[in-house]
Motif scaffolding. Structure first.
Motif, short mmCIF file in Angstrom:
data_model
loop_
_atom_site.label_atom_id
_atom_site.label_comp_id
_atom_site.label_asym_id
_atom_site.label_seq_id
_atom_site.Cartn_x
_atom_site.Cartn_y
_atom_site.Cartn_z
N VAL A 185 -24.42 -8.31 -4.69
CA VAL A 185 -25.63 -8.78 -4.02
C VAL A 185 -26.70 -7.69 -3.99
N LEU A 186 -26.31 -6.48 -3.60
CA LEU A 186 -27.29 -5.44 -3.32
C LEU A 186 -27.58 -4.53 -4.51
N ALA A 187 -26.58 -4.26 -5.35
CA ALA A 187 -26.82 -3.42 -6.53
C ALA A 187 -27.25 -4.25 -7.72
N GLY A 188 -26.89 -5.53 -7.72
CA GLY A 188 -27.30 -6.41 -8.80
C GLY A 188 -26.61 -6.16 -10.12
N VAL A 189 -25.42 -5.54 -10.09
CA VAL A 189 -24.67 -5.26 -11.31
C VAL A 189 -23.38 -6.06 -11.31
N THR A 190 -22.74 -6.12 -12.46
CA THR A 190 -21.46 -6.81 -12.56
C THR A 190 -20.41 -6.06 -11.75
N THR A 191 -19.63 -6.81 -11.00
CA THR A 191 -18.57 -6.21 -10.19
C THR A 191 -17.26 -6.96 -10.41
N ILE A 192 -16.18 -6.26 -10.16
CA ILE A 192 -14.85 -6.86 -10.19
C ILE A 192 -14.17 -6.56 -8.86
N GLY A 193 -13.74 -7.60 -8.17
CA GLY A 193 -13.10 -7.44 -6.88
C GLY A 193 -11.59 -7.45 -7.00
N THR A 194 -10.94 -6.52 -6.30
CA THR A 194 -9.48 -6.47 -6.25
C THR A 194 -9.08 -6.29 -4.79
N ARG A 195 -7.78 -6.32 -4.54
CA ARG A 195 -7.31 -6.18 -3.16
C ARG A 195 -6.26 -5.09 -3.05
N ARG A 196 -6.08 -4.65 -1.82
CA ARG A 196 -5.01 -3.69 -1.54
C ARG A 196 -4.58 -3.90 -0.09
N CYS A 197 -3.36 -3.49 0.22
CA CYS A 197 -2.87 -3.55 1.59
C CYS A 197 -2.21 -2.22 1.93
N GLY A 198 -2.68 -1.58 2.98
CA GLY A 198 -2.09 -0.33 3.41
C GLY A 198 -2.57 0.85 2.59
N GLY A 199 -2.22 2.03 3.06
CA GLY A 199 -2.58 3.26 2.36
C GLY A 199 -1.80 4.44 2.91
N GLY A 200 -1.45 5.35 2.03
CA GLY A 200 -0.66 6.51 2.44
C GLY A 200 -1.53 7.65 2.93
N LEU A 201 -0.89 8.70 3.42
CA LEU A 201 -1.62 9.86 3.92
C LEU A 201 -2.49 10.50 2.84
N ALA A 202 -2.01 10.48 1.61
CA ALA A 202 -2.76 11.07 0.50
C ALA A 202 -3.58 10.03 -0.26
N GLY A 203 -3.76 8.84 0.34
CA GLY A 203 -4.67 7.87 -0.25
C GLY A 203 -4.08 6.87 -1.20
N ALA A 204 -2.76 6.90 -1.43
CA ALA A 204 -2.16 5.91 -2.32
C ALA A 204 -2.20 4.54 -1.66
N PRO A 205 -2.81 3.54 -2.31
CA PRO A 205 -2.81 2.20 -1.71
C PRO A 205 -1.44 1.58 -1.78
N GLY A 206 -1.18 0.64 -0.86
CA GLY A 206 0.04 -0.15 -0.95
C GLY A 206 -0.11 -1.15 -2.08
N PRO A 207 0.50 -2.32 -1.97
CA PRO A 207 0.36 -3.32 -3.04
C PRO A 207 -1.11 -3.54 -3.37
N SER A 208 -1.46 -3.42 -4.65
CA SER A 208 -2.86 -3.43 -5.06
C SER A 208 -3.00 -4.08 -6.43
N THR A 209 -4.15 -4.72 -6.65
CA THR A 209 -4.47 -5.30 -7.95
C THR A 209 -5.54 -4.48 -8.67
N PHE A 210 -5.77 -3.24 -8.19
CA PHE A 210 -6.87 -2.45 -8.74
C PHE A 210 -6.68 -2.15 -10.22
N SER A 211 -5.48 -1.70 -10.60
CA SER A 211 -5.24 -1.37 -12.01
C SER A 211 -5.47 -2.58 -12.90
N ALA A 212 -5.03 -3.75 -12.42
CA ALA A 212 -5.28 -4.98 -13.17
C ALA A 212 -6.78 -5.23 -13.29
N GLY A 213 -7.53 -4.90 -12.22
CA GLY A 213 -8.98 -5.06 -12.26
C GLY A 213 -9.63 -4.17 -13.28
N VAL A 214 -9.11 -2.95 -13.45
CA VAL A 214 -9.67 -2.03 -14.46
C VAL A 214 -9.37 -2.54 -15.87
#
Length: 461
Positions: free
Chosen positions: A206-235
């Motif tokens: 909406v605000l940047a006006g560029v193509t985006t891909i949305g993914t999800r994640r649940c949880g995160g570790g102390l060093a930033g590792a996401p829990g179950p995530s679809t980010f890699s699939a999004g890339v």
């Protein structure tokens, strides 16, 4: 399977005690390839320690961090095992060492803890910039969107991959240039379908006006590792989209303190000026700082003296990171001049006066009401009737309950809906934010080229 261990020791333990502990590690099948002396002198022999004194090669340094870094570079261990203790390592310093080890890709273990490096898959097919943060509401989405918008203005074809706690089940592509812009009404329709219509990838589109891909994640570790995530699939989807549509640079947007699990060429860390020192210098703050090529400190409109503390802490941990200060200035996506405007924002209560003043002085808005309860639906429900009662325009952020509650109520009341884009402005710099974004893009391309064509570049030299 035997591991090559770098063991951290100190001079607060007698040598026979240290050697017995090393023997115990070896009895488990591990190889002690080196030792790092972190400090402490009470129980050291008069002549000190050297490699001839110990059963494994020894490295020391000007500080515990220096000793660790030198030893990892020299011994190339599979893991670090910490046999030090107070007073040489207090909790903050120990977490800094853990962060440094993880930043170098090495697990960090002790007698009752174990930290593993964040897995970051090397699957990006385009130069990439990661925008990460120290937590929620630091300004990551505003910074990421502004970088993308600035790069697009310079002729790039950026694509943002975002992950959120309310993201779609499968990676979702939004193409504003091809499919048309997202309107308040279309976002309300998404909310009516049960979607989180203010998810980060939607806000970016909406605000940047560029193509985006949305993914999800649940949880995160102390060093930033996401829990179950679809980010890699999004890339991976981004690679297909880039081949089809000509995108030439990717932006990977973190979520809260979670870090995208895909390797990037450049990393930008977004830090609020109000951050507590222990969050930046302790816990796993140093790990995030060490990942960063650039650190952007977000200040409120009026200067916050604590920002200098944040810069000092960053410099102590990663002196090579380039630090910039920004303020986020609210920009209305529609005309509000001379209109009665109600504001809905996630900004801290203490910042609402600055938001109101900026919209009044810069855009001629007649502010009649405001709320900072956008992320508190229960409180928002109490405030909502009075918020929109006298408004011609409701200006809301595309966050939290901005669409499913505020925009829907504004539509039903017959008010115009305008979105608020918090746009960064560099402070105390000769550069514009667009200049900084251009530097990020150029550095990402340079590193990508080196990474993808190392043999060719070596032959050129």
């Amino acid at each position: 399977m035997a591991r090559r261990l770098l063991v951290l020791i100190d001079g607060e333990h007698y040598l026979p005690v240290i050697e017995a502990a090393l023997s115990d590690l070896r009895s488990r099948g591990d190889e002690v390839v080196g030792l790092a002396l972190l400090g402490g002198v009470e129980k050291l022999p008069a002549g000190g320690l050297d490699s001839g004194t110990m059963s494994a090669p020894l490295v020391s340094g000007t500080s515990p961090a220096d000793a660790l870094t030198k030893a990892i570079a020299q011994f190339k261990p599979d893991a670090v095992f910490d046999l030090s203790d107070q007073p040489v390592l207090d909790p903050r310093l120990r977490m800094e060492l853990a962060g440094r080890s993880l930043a170098m890709g090495i697990p960090y273990e002790g007698t009752d803890f174990s930290f593993t490096p964040l897995r970051r898959d090397e699957i990006s097919t385009r130069p990439s910039i990661a925008v990460i943060g120290t937590g929620k509401r630091t300004g990551k989405t505003s910074i990421c969107g502004a970088i993308a918008r600035s790069l697009a203005a310079r002729g790039f074809r950026p694509l943002i991959v975002a992950m959120g706690r309310g993201g779609p089940v499968e990676p979702e592509v939004i193409r504003p240039h091809r499919d048309g812009p997202l309107t308040p009404e279309s976002l309300i329709d998404l909310a009516d379908d049960g979607r989180h219509a203010a998810s980060d990838h939607i806000e970016d589109a909406v605000l940047a006006g560029v193509t985006t891909i949305g993914t999800r994640r649940c949880g995160g570790g102390l060093a930033g590792a996401p829990g179950p995530s679809t980010f890699s699939a999004g890339v991976e989807v981004a690679g297909v989209e880039a081949d089809a549509e000509g995108h030439d640079i990717f932006l990977f947007e973190g979520s809260g303190s979670a870090i995208p699990p895909v390797k990037s060429d450049v990393t930008v860390l977004v830090v609020p000026a109000s951050i507590r020192s222990e969050e930046l210098a302790g816990y796993m703050g140093p790990f995030r700082v060490l990942l960063a090529d650039y650190v952007i400190i977000v200040e409120p409109g009026d200067t916050d003296a604590r920002a200098g503390d944040a810069e000092a802490l960053v410099s102590q941990v990663n002196s090579s990171a380039e630090v910039h200060y920004v303020t986020l200035e609210p920009f209305p996506t529609g005309d509000v001049r001379g209109k009665k405007v109600a504001i809905a924002t996630t900004a801290p209560l203490g910042a609402i006066e600055s938001v109101e003043s900026h919209l009044r002085l810069s855009y001629g808005a007649d502010i009649v009401a405001s709320t900072t309860s956008l992320s508190d639906r229960a409180q928002l429900a109490v405030e909502l009737p009075a918020l929109i009662a006298n408004a011609d325009v409701v200006a809301t952020e595309v966050k939290a309950a901005g669409i499913d509650v505020v925009a829907r109520a504004a539509r039903d009341a017959g008010a115009e809906i305008v979105f608020i884009d918090n746009q960064p402005r560099l402070k105390n710099s000769k550069l514009t934010f667009a200049d900084l974004a251009g530097r990020l893009g150029e550095l990402a391309i340079e590193r990508f080229e080196k990474r993808m064509h190392p043999i060719q570049r070596q032959s050129e030299r």
